[in-house]
Design a protein around this motif. Structure first.
Motif, mmCIF file in Angstrom:
data_model
loop_
_atom_site.group_PDB
_atom_site.id
_atom_site.type_symbol
_atom_site.label_atom_id
_atom_site.label_comp_id
_atom_site.label_asym_id
_atom_site.label_seq_id
_atom_site.Cartn_x
_atom_site.Cartn_y
_atom_site.Cartn_z
ATOM 1 N N UNK A 159 41.417 45.813 -11.732
ATOM 2 C CA UNK A 159 40.911 44.463 -12.020
ATOM 3 C C UNK A 159 41.521 43.934 -13.314
ATOM 4 N N UNK A 160 41.703 44.831 -14.297
ATOM 5 C CA UNK A 160 42.275 44.406 -15.570
ATOM 6 C C UNK A 160 43.680 43.866 -15.454
ATOM 7 N N UNK A 161 44.336 44.128 -14.326
ATOM 8 C CA UNK A 161 45.700 43.655 -14.098
ATOM 9 C C UNK A 161 45.750 42.158 -13.802
ATOM 10 N N UNK A 162 44.642 41.581 -13.319
ATOM 11 C CA UNK A 162 44.656 40.163 -12.935
ATOM 12 C C UNK A 162 43.853 39.286 -13.900
ATOM 13 N N UNK A 163 43.385 39.856 -15.015
ATOM 14 C CA UNK A 163 42.655 39.057 -16.009
ATOM 15 C C UNK A 163 43.292 39.226 -17.381
ATOM 16 N N UNK A 164 43.266 38.161 -18.199
ATOM 17 C CA UNK A 164 43.771 38.284 -19.569
ATOM 18 C C UNK A 164 42.823 39.123 -20.420
ATOM 19 N N UNK A 165 43.258 39.434 -21.597
ATOM 20 C CA UNK A 165 42.336 39.989 -22.586
ATOM 21 C C UNK A 165 41.296 38.913 -22.928
ATOM 22 N N UNK A 166 40.093 39.347 -23.241
ATOM 23 C CA UNK A 166 39.018 38.391 -23.498
ATOM 24 C C UNK A 166 39.342 37.473 -24.664
ATOM 25 N N UNK A 167 40.076 37.978 -25.631
ATOM 26 C CA UNK A 167 40.432 37.168 -26.794
ATOM 27 C C UNK A 167 41.433 36.068 -26.461
ATOM 28 N N UNK A 168 42.062 36.157 -25.281
ATOM 29 C CA UNK A 168 43.084 35.182 -24.907
ATOM 30 C C UNK A 168 42.561 34.074 -24.001
ATOM 31 N N UNK A 169 41.728 34.404 -23.039
ATOM 32 C CA UNK A 169 41.145 33.393 -22.152
ATOM 33 C C UNK A 169 40.069 34.053 -21.307
ATOM 34 N N UNK A 170 38.922 33.392 -21.170
ATOM 35 C CA UNK A 170 37.782 34.014 -20.487
ATOM 36 C C UNK A 170 37.514 33.469 -19.092
ATOM 37 N N UNK A 171 38.280 32.489 -18.641
ATOM 38 C CA UNK A 171 38.014 31.922 -17.312
ATOM 39 C C UNK A 171 39.287 31.698 -16.502
ATOM 40 N N UNK A 172 40.254 32.596 -16.675
ATOM 41 C CA UNK A 172 41.515 32.533 -15.948
ATOM 42 C C UNK A 172 41.757 33.852 -15.233
ATOM 43 N N UNK A 173 42.247 33.769 -13.991
ATOM 44 C CA UNK A 173 42.674 34.951 -13.242
ATOM 45 C C UNK A 173 44.095 34.726 -12.749
ATOM 46 N N UNK A 174 44.884 35.807 -12.722
ATOM 47 C CA UNK A 174 46.313 35.705 -12.437
ATOM 48 C C UNK A 174 46.690 36.761 -11.396
ATOM 49 N N UNK A 175 46.668 36.413 -10.105
ATOM 50 C CA UNK A 175 46.923 37.414 -9.052
ATOM 51 C C UNK A 175 48.389 37.615 -8.685
ATOM 52 N N UNK A 176 49.314 36.852 -9.265
ATOM 53 C CA UNK A 176 50.736 36.986 -8.934
ATOM 54 C C UNK A 176 51.523 37.515 -10.137
ATOM 55 N N UNK A 177 51.518 36.791 -11.238
ATOM 56 C CA UNK A 177 52.217 37.245 -12.442
ATOM 57 C C UNK A 177 51.325 38.222 -13.201
ATOM 58 N N UNK A 178 51.030 39.323 -12.549
ATOM 59 C CA UNK A 178 50.014 40.259 -13.022
ATOM 60 C C UNK A 178 50.476 41.018 -14.254
ATOM 61 N N UNK A 179 49.519 41.661 -14.895
ATOM 62 C CA UNK A 179 49.779 42.453 -16.096
ATOM 63 C C UNK A 179 50.352 43.802 -15.681
ATOM 64 N N UNK A 180 51.660 43.936 -15.785
ATOM 65 C CA UNK A 180 52.319 45.174 -15.368
ATOM 66 C C UNK A 180 53.680 45.274 -16.023
ATOM 67 N N UNK A 181 54.205 46.481 -16.060
ATOM 68 C CA UNK A 181 55.576 46.673 -16.518
ATOM 69 C C UNK A 181 56.543 46.200 -15.431
#
Length: 555
Positions: free
Chosen positions: A473-495
């Motif tokens: 789940x953490x892969x599709x959400x920003x860090x809380x300090x960056x944005x609390x109401x955005x989800x990103x299912x394509x440009x996901x958090x990954x290497x």
């Protein structure tokens, strides 16, 4: 209740509904969830939002829905289909239903179709799914979803990237498009291939290849001399205009950069191309035209590959129904326009259009070269002329795909960064919201002169996981300090390497559904997406058919 009272209640309800959808300002639109991007992930996200009782608007830069799934990539990268569930599987079920109709087989008898797929038969009768399809069939499924669930889509609406996103106290309040429309919501989903909303909202991201030292990986960064697919020069091919003479200069499509040590990070990304839909039916093919700026010299390197005896031209002319192909890159010099997309992720819209046009010119020129140039073996020319672009596909764009294959652009630096350790099963991935299974699949990032003085490609990686893996789940959400109401299912958090596996269209649909589910539940709980109860989210995802663990795999 009398009829007058019922009529009054109906009118009041209609007024409230319209007020929610469109405030008094004619250029403002509002919904619980705003989805930016009409990709497969975006449409599936909107569909899930509707199923959960939320109002939703899709704001799409593109006129056509479905992204690559409807843009030529019909030979689906399924990997292990048993972990594809939920609305993604519903999409492939509807493809199956489409091809059960006799009228869907216009140019080929169904009995003559070879039923070849990637990792699974194209038509899986037992599971009532079909994984291989024509572009127009996929686009129709997405359009049907939109119509059936009454999803409002704003097409040809482009985010005003410089200053169009309004944030307050770490939340996106609204964003504006170039046409002046403003979209307000409680939750936002960036479903674009580029991650433009994410970037404009100030969420950190990465472009390019990390060094192996960044995450302790093996397959990231420069990988010169690593050949895990067939997309490299197997023979000693001179890169110079006059073979063997460096003073004559390099041939076109070769970089003069020096190769650093393997594992070094850089700003390079894997190559893009168009997934052409070609037809072999004489009544449904358009011959490859000669582009206005055609220059055969730019394909001299391919001529030298042929002269060395290479013969795999047609290995990735993958068959889809009705005597058509999903034609992909294959070999050392093919449809991938290597090294010409580095600027694309951060480029302006005008600059991106120019990059896309350059890719189109290169690929159309390549097809004309293959069909006509005497340096191409006669048997290849004869066979290539049995094909043409499919006359009944992409009819408003000269039968050319309307979506370039953005294999990689920005990648969010989010709440959890997926790495090759997660994909290859060396770690236990927390809080899964879907599963992937495809191998680490990165196309070449550059074409250079090797230390031996011959041309070589670099960056092609293909390492297969032991088994399907969880996506956090953490892969599709920003860090809380960056944005609390955005989800990103394509440009996901990954290497870079992990994204090479995650980036498959079925996975994007899976993550789109999970993103919308989380968005709807965060609205109900009045919480940040980072504070959502995962146990409750997990329960709802399973209820809706998502596969989160190996023991839950489907047939």
């Amino acid at each position: 209740m009398n009829k007058l009272t019922m009529l009054c209640l109906f009118l009041i309800s209609a007024m409230i509904f319209n007020a929610c959808q469109k405030p008094s300002n004619e250029s403002e639109y509002q919904a619980d969830i705003i989805v930016y991007g009409g990709t497969s992930a975006g449409i599936i996200a909107a569909l899930q939002a509707k199923k959960m009782g939320k109002s939703v608007l899709v704001v799409s830069p593109d006129k056509h829905l479905g992204g690559l799934s409807a843009g030529g990539l019909g030979f689906t990268d399924t990997g292990d289909k048993s972990v594809i569930g939920g609305l993604a599987r519903e999409f492939y079920h509807r493809i199956y239903l489409h091809y059960q109709k006799e009228e869907s087989w216009k140019w080929q008898a169904k009995a003559d179709y070879g039923n070849v797929g990637q990792g699974t038969p194209a038509i899986d009768g037992d599971a009532r799914t079909m994984w291989i399809f024509e572009p127009h069939a996929a686009e129709q499924v997405f359009e049907d979803f939109v119509k059936e669930f009454d999803i409002q889509v704003f097409r040809d609406e482009w985010l005003e990237r410089a200053s169009g996103v309004e944030k307050q106290e770490g939340r996106i309040v609204s964003f504006k498009t170039l046409s002046g429309k403003v979209f307000k919501g409680e939750m936002f989903i960036d479903a674009t291939y580029e991650g433009d909303l994410m970037a404009a909202a100030g969420v950190p991201y990465h472009v390019g290849r990390e060094s192996n030292a960044t995450y302790g990986e093996k397959w990231n960064g420069v990988q010169f001399g690593v050949f895990q697919h067939g997309h490299y020069f197997r023979d000693s091919i001179s890169p110079y205009v006059i073979p063997g003479d460096p003073s004559s200069g390099l041939l076109p499509e070769i970089s003069d950069e020096k190769i650093p040590e393997n594992g070094t990070g850089d700003d390079k990304i894997q190559a893009y191309n168009f997934r052409m839909c070609l037809s072999k039916h004489p009544d449904n093919r358009v011959p490859f035209p000669k582009p206005e700026n055609y220059d055969p010299a730019r394909y001299e390197l391919l001529a030298r590959v042929y002269a060395a005896g290479w013969g795999e031209t047609f290995d990735k002319y993958d068959p889809i129904p009705n005597l058509k192909t999903d034609t992909n890159n294959h070999g050392p010099f093919s449809t991938d326009y290597i090294g010409k997309n580095y600027a694309y992720p951060e480029a302006s819209y005008e600059e991106r259009r120019a990059i896309i046009k350059e890719h189109e010119d290169y690929q159309k020129g390549l097809m004309y070269f293959l069909a006509n140039d005497p340096k191409v073996p006669e048997e290849v020319r004869a066979r290539i002329n049995e094909y043409g672009v499919a006359k009944d596909e992409f009819t408003d764009n000269g039968n050319w795909p309307h979506q370039i294959y953005v294999r990689e652009a920005r990648r969010m630096l989010g709440d959890y960064v997926m790495t090759e350790h997660d994909v290859l099963g060396d770690k236990v991935v927390p809080r899964p919201v879907g599963m992937g299974s495809y191998h680490l699949d990165s196309h070449n990032a550059q074409r250079i002169v090797g230390p031996n003085g011959y041309v070589q490609n670099e960056g092609d990686i293909g390492v297969k996981p032991k088994e399907p893996y969880r996506i956090s789940y953490g892969t599709i959400i920003p860090k809380k300090s960056d944005c609390t109401n955005l989800l990103v299912p394509v440009c996901v958090s990954s290497s870079h390497t992990a994204f090479g596996s995650i980036r498959m269209e079925p996975v994007f649909m899976i993550l789109g559904q999970s993103a919308a589910t989380a968005a709807a539940m965060a609205i109900d709980e009045k919480s940040a997406v980072q504070d959502l109860s995962f146990e409750v989210l997990e329960q709802r995802l399973k209820q809706d058919g998502q596969v989160l663990y190996l023991e839950e795999r489907l047939n």
